[in-house]
Scaffold this motif. Structure first.
Motif, PDB file in Angstrom:
ATOM      1  N   ARG A  45       0.848  -1.181   0.000  1.00  0.00           N
ATOM      2  CA  ARG A  45       0.000   0.000   0.000  1.00  0.00           C
ATOM      3  C   ARG A  45       0.887   1.235   0.000  1.00  0.00           C
ATOM      4  O   ARG A  45       1.981   1.227   0.576  1.00  0.00           O
ATOM      5  N   THR A  46       0.428   2.304  -0.638  1.00  0.00           N
ATOM      6  CA  THR A  46       1.193   3.551  -0.684  1.00  0.00           C
ATOM      7  C   THR A  46       0.297   4.716  -0.259  1.00  0.00           C
ATOM      8  O   THR A  46      -0.938   4.607  -0.301  1.00  0.00           O
ATOM      9  N   PRO A  47       0.892   5.848   0.126  1.00  0.00           N
ATOM     10  CA  PRO A  47       0.082   7.011   0.514  1.00  0.00           C
ATOM     11  C   PRO A  47      -0.696   7.621  -0.647  1.00  0.00           C
ATOM     12  O   PRO A  47      -1.526   8.506  -0.425  1.00  0.00           O
ATOM     13  N   PHE A  48      -0.428   7.161  -1.880  1.00  0.00           N
ATOM     14  CA  PHE A  48      -1.094   7.728  -3.047  1.00  0.00           C
ATOM     15  C   PHE A  48      -2.379   6.979  -3.405  1.00  0.00           C
ATOM     16  O   PHE A  48      -2.962   7.226  -4.461  1.00  0.00           O
ATOM     17  N   ASP A  49      -2.824   6.067  -2.523  1.00  0.00           N
ATOM     18  CA  ASP A  49      -3.994   5.235  -2.806  1.00  0.00           C
ATOM     19  C   ASP A  49      -3.763   4.423  -4.076  1.00  0.00           C
ATOM     20  O   ASP A  49      -4.676   4.225  -4.884  1.00  0.00           O
ATOM     21  N   VAL A  50      -2.546   3.989  -4.246  1.00  0.00           N
ATOM     22  CA  VAL A  50      -2.107   3.168  -5.371  1.00  0.00           C
ATOM     23  C   VAL A  50      -1.344   1.986  -4.788  1.00  0.00           C
ATOM     24  O   VAL A  50      -0.591   2.152  -3.821  1.00  0.00           O
ATOM     25  N   LEU A 101      -7.254  -7.328  -4.071  1.00  0.00           N
ATOM     26  CA  LEU A 101      -6.063  -7.245  -4.905  1.00  0.00           C
ATOM     27  C   LEU A 101      -6.471  -7.222  -6.375  1.00  0.00           C
ATOM     28  O   LEU A 101      -7.521  -7.751  -6.745  1.00  0.00           O
ATOM     29  N   PRO A 102      -5.645  -6.636  -7.218  1.00  0.00           N
ATOM     30  CA  PRO A 102      -5.934  -6.695  -8.659  1.00  0.00           C
ATOM     31  C   PRO A 102      -5.818  -8.126  -9.154  1.00  0.00           C
ATOM     32  O   PRO A 102      -5.144  -8.958  -8.526  1.00  0.00           O
ATOM     33  N   PRO A 103      -6.463  -8.437 -10.271  1.00  0.00           N
ATOM     34  CA  PRO A 103      -6.371  -9.808 -10.786  1.00  0.00           C
ATOM     35  C   PRO A 103      -4.952 -10.145 -11.222  1.00  0.00           C
ATOM     36  O   PRO A 103      -4.177  -9.270 -11.613  1.00  0.00           O
ATOM     37  N   GLY A 191     -10.818  -4.697 -16.379  1.00  0.00           N
ATOM     38  CA  GLY A 191     -11.959  -4.254 -15.590  1.00  0.00           C
ATOM     39  C   GLY A 191     -11.752  -2.847 -15.064  1.00  0.00           C
ATOM     40  O   GLY A 191     -11.414  -1.936 -15.815  1.00  0.00           O
ATOM     41  N   ARG A 192     -11.925  -2.671 -13.762  1.00  0.00           N
ATOM     42  CA  ARG A 192     -11.746  -1.342 -13.172  1.00  0.00           C
ATOM     43  C   ARG A 192     -10.294  -1.042 -12.816  1.00  0.00           C
ATOM     44  O   ARG A 192      -9.998   0.050 -12.334  1.00  0.00           O
ATOM     45  N   TRP A 193      -9.391  -1.999 -13.060  1.00  0.00           N
ATOM     46  CA  TRP A 193      -7.991  -1.841 -12.672  1.00  0.00           C
ATOM     47  C   TRP A 193      -7.147  -1.345 -13.848  1.00  0.00           C
ATOM     48  O   TRP A 193      -7.292  -1.819 -14.972  1.00  0.00           O
ATOM     49  N   THR A 194      -6.249  -0.397 -13.551  1.00  0.00           N
ATOM     50  CA  THR A 194      -5.239   0.049 -14.499  1.00  0.00           C
ATOM     51  C   THR A 194      -3.871  -0.300 -13.917  1.00  0.00           C
ATOM     52  O   THR A 194      -3.644  -0.116 -12.715  1.00  0.00           O
ATOM     53  N   ARG A 195      -2.997  -0.808 -14.758  1.00  0.00           N
ATOM     54  CA  ARG A 195      -1.673  -1.242 -14.307  1.00  0.00           C
ATOM     55  C   ARG A 195      -0.595  -0.554 -15.133  1.00  0.00           C
ATOM     56  O   ARG A 195      -0.724  -0.437 -16.354  1.00  0.00           O
ATOM     57  N   ILE A 196       0.454  -0.078 -14.462  1.00  0.00           N
ATOM     58  CA  ILE A 196       1.630   0.435 -15.137  1.00  0.00           C
ATOM     59  C   ILE A 196       2.816  -0.438 -14.751  1.00  0.00           C
ATOM     60  O   ILE A 196       3.163  -0.540 -13.568  1.00  0.00           O
ATOM     61  N   ASP A 197       3.403  -1.093 -15.740  1.00  0.00           N
ATOM     62  CA  ASP A 197       4.608  -1.889 -15.522  1.00  0.00           C
ATOM     63  C   ASP A 197       5.818  -1.038 -15.866  1.00  0.00           C
ATOM     64  O   ASP A 197       6.001  -0.636 -17.020  1.00  0.00           O
ATOM     65  N   ALA A 198       6.628  -0.749 -14.858  1.00  0.00           N
ATOM     66  CA  ALA A 198       7.855   0.014 -15.031  1.00  0.00           C
ATOM     67  C   ALA A 198       9.040  -0.944 -14.917  1.00  0.00           C
ATOM     68  O   ALA A 198       8.881  -2.082 -14.458  1.00  0.00           O
ATOM     69  N   PRO A 199      10.232  -0.512 -15.309  1.00  0.00           N
ATOM     70  CA  PRO A 199      11.382  -1.411 -15.251  1.00  0.00           C
ATOM     71  C   PRO A 199      11.688  -1.958 -13.860  1.00  0.00           C
ATOM     72  O   PRO A 199      12.220  -3.065 -13.737  1.00  0.00           O
ATOM     73  N   PHE A 200      11.344  -1.224 -12.793  1.00  0.00           N
ATOM     74  CA  PHE A 200      11.716  -1.654 -11.451  1.00  0.00           C
ATOM     75  C   PHE A 200      10.507  -1.950 -10.567  1.00  0.00           C
ATOM     76  O   PHE A 200      10.622  -1.965  -9.341  1.00  0.00           O
ATOM     77  N   GLY A 201       9.353  -2.193 -11.173  1.00  0.00           N
ATOM     78  CA  GLY A 201       8.181  -2.541 -10.389  1.00  0.00           C
ATOM     79  C   GLY A 201       6.896  -2.183 -11.109  1.00  0.00           C
ATOM     80  O   GLY A 201       6.907  -1.674 -12.236  1.00  0.00           O
ATOM     81  N   THR A 202       5.781  -2.433 -10.443  1.00  0.00           N
ATOM     82  CA  THR A 202       4.453  -2.255 -11.028  1.00  0.00           C
ATOM     83  C   THR A 202       3.577  -1.460 -10.069  1.00  0.00           C
ATOM     84  O   THR A 202       3.698  -1.606  -8.845  1.00  0.00           O
ATOM     85  N   TYR A 204      -0.656  -0.376  -9.448  1.00  0.00           N
ATOM     86  CA  TYR A 204      -2.046  -0.656  -9.793  1.00  0.00           C
ATOM     87  C   TYR A 204      -2.935   0.424  -9.196  1.00  0.00           C
ATOM     88  O   TYR A 204      -2.711   0.881  -8.079  1.00  0.00           O
ATOM     89  N   HIS A 205      -3.977   0.773  -9.943  1.00  0.00           N
ATOM     90  CA  HIS A 205      -4.974   1.715  -9.409  1.00  0.00           C
ATOM     91  C   HIS A 205      -6.354   1.261  -9.857  1.00  0.00           C
ATOM     92  O   HIS A 205      -6.550   0.895 -11.022  1.00  0.00           O
ATOM     93  N   ALA A 206      -7.297   1.266  -8.913  1.00  0.00           N
ATOM     94  CA  ALA A 206      -8.667   0.850  -9.205  1.00  0.00           C
ATOM     95  C   ALA A 206      -9.557   2.066  -9.340  1.00  0.00           C
ATOM     96  O   ALA A 206      -9.505   2.980  -8.502  1.00  0.00           O
TER      97      ALA A 206
END
Length: 221
Positions: A45-50, A101-103, A191-202, A204-206
Motif C-alpha cells: 500500500r502507498t500514501p497515493f492510494d495506489v 487485490l488486482p487480478p 476491468g476497473r484496474w489500471t496497471r503500469i509496468d515500469a522497469p523496477f516494479g508495477t 495498480y490503481h482501481a
C-alpha cells in the motif's frame, strides 16, 4: 505465529521496493501472493492510494497473507541466497488490509509511455504540489488530475497519483542506469484496474467510480 516467505532470484529488488515504501509510510502493509507456479508477488500500500508491487522467484506459505512492511523489510535485510531463502516475517495483519487485490491475469496492453515523459509529468506535478499542498499533503484534486489518456480498446485516464507512485518509489529508470534497462512503461487494463509496468516494479490503481456504477441502486419501498 510468524508468516513465512520463500524467496530467491529478485529478492534484492523486492527489498529495495519495500524499503522505499516504508520510507513513504513506516506503518504501511505488504500482502504476499503466489503470482504463478514459480514466482511470488509482494504488493504494498502507498500514501497515493495506489498499490505497488514487485515479483521474485519464490513462494509464500500462505497465499494472501498480510504483514507489516517494516517486518518484511527486516526479514529481507539479512543474507539472501540467489537460489532460495526462507524468511520468518512476523505476525499476520490480514484484517487491516482494505479492499481487494488486482487480478493476476486478464490485463490487456494499451500503450507504452517513454520514461522521460513520466519524469517530466512528475516534476510538473511536484511543482504544483509545493505551491498548493497543505498540512495533509497534496490536495486530492491534484492527485486525481488526469495527466495522460491512453487510447485502445478500453481507453484509460492516468491520474497524477499513479505517476507520483512510480517516481517516488524509484520504479522509473534515470539517466544513469545501464542502457539494457528499458526506457518505457507499459500501461494495461483489466476491468476497473489500471496497471503500469515500469522497469523496477508495477503500480495498480482501481477506478472506484466504476465499482460504484456496478452496484445496483437500492429501490425505496
Amino acid at each position: 505465529m510468524s508468516e513465512r516467505l520463500e524467496i530467491g532470484e529478485g529478492a534484492r529488488g523486492v527489498r529495495t521496493l519495500v524499503g522505499r515504501a516504508c520510507g513513504l509510510d513506516a506503518s504501511t502493509l505488504a500482502r504476499l501472493r503466489n503470482y504463478d507456479e514459480y514466482s511470488v508477488e509482494v504488493v504494498l500500500r502507498t500514501p497515493f492510494d495506489v498499490l505497488a508491487s514487485r515479483r521474485a522467484h519464490g513462494r509464500c506459505i500462505r497465499d494472501g497473507a498480510v504483514v507489516a512492511a517494516r517486518d518484511l523489510l527486516e526479514a529481507l535485510s539479512g543474507p539472501l541466497s540467489p537460489t532460495r531463502t526462507e524468511l520468518e516475517i512476523g505476525p499476520a495483519h490480514d484484517p487491516s488490509w482494505p479492499g481487494s487485490l488486482p487480478p493476476r491475469e486478464g490485463f490487456v496492453l494499451l500503450d507504452e509511455i517513454p520514461a522521460d515523459v513520466v519524469r517530466r509529468l512528475s516534476d510538473e506535478g511536484r511543482a504544483l504540489a509545493r505551491q498548493f499542498s497543505g498540512p495533509l499533503g497534496p490536495p486530492a484534486s491534484l492527485l486525481n488530475q488526469t495527466v495522460l489518456t491512453v487510447e485502445g480498446k478500453t481507453p484509460r485516464s492516468l491520474p497524477m497519483r499513479m505517476i507520483f507512485a512510480c517516481t517516488s518509489l524509484g520504479l522509473v529508470p534515470g539517466p544513469g542506469v545501464p542502457l539494457s534497462v528499458p526506457r518505457h512503461l507499459r500501461v494495461s487494463a483489466s476491468g476497473r484496474w489500471t496497471r503500469i509496468d515500469a522497469p523496477f516494479g508495477t503500480v495498480y490503481h482501481a477506478d472506484q467510480s466504476a465499482l460504484l456504477m456496478s452496484i445496483p441502486a437500492t429501490r425505496s419501498q
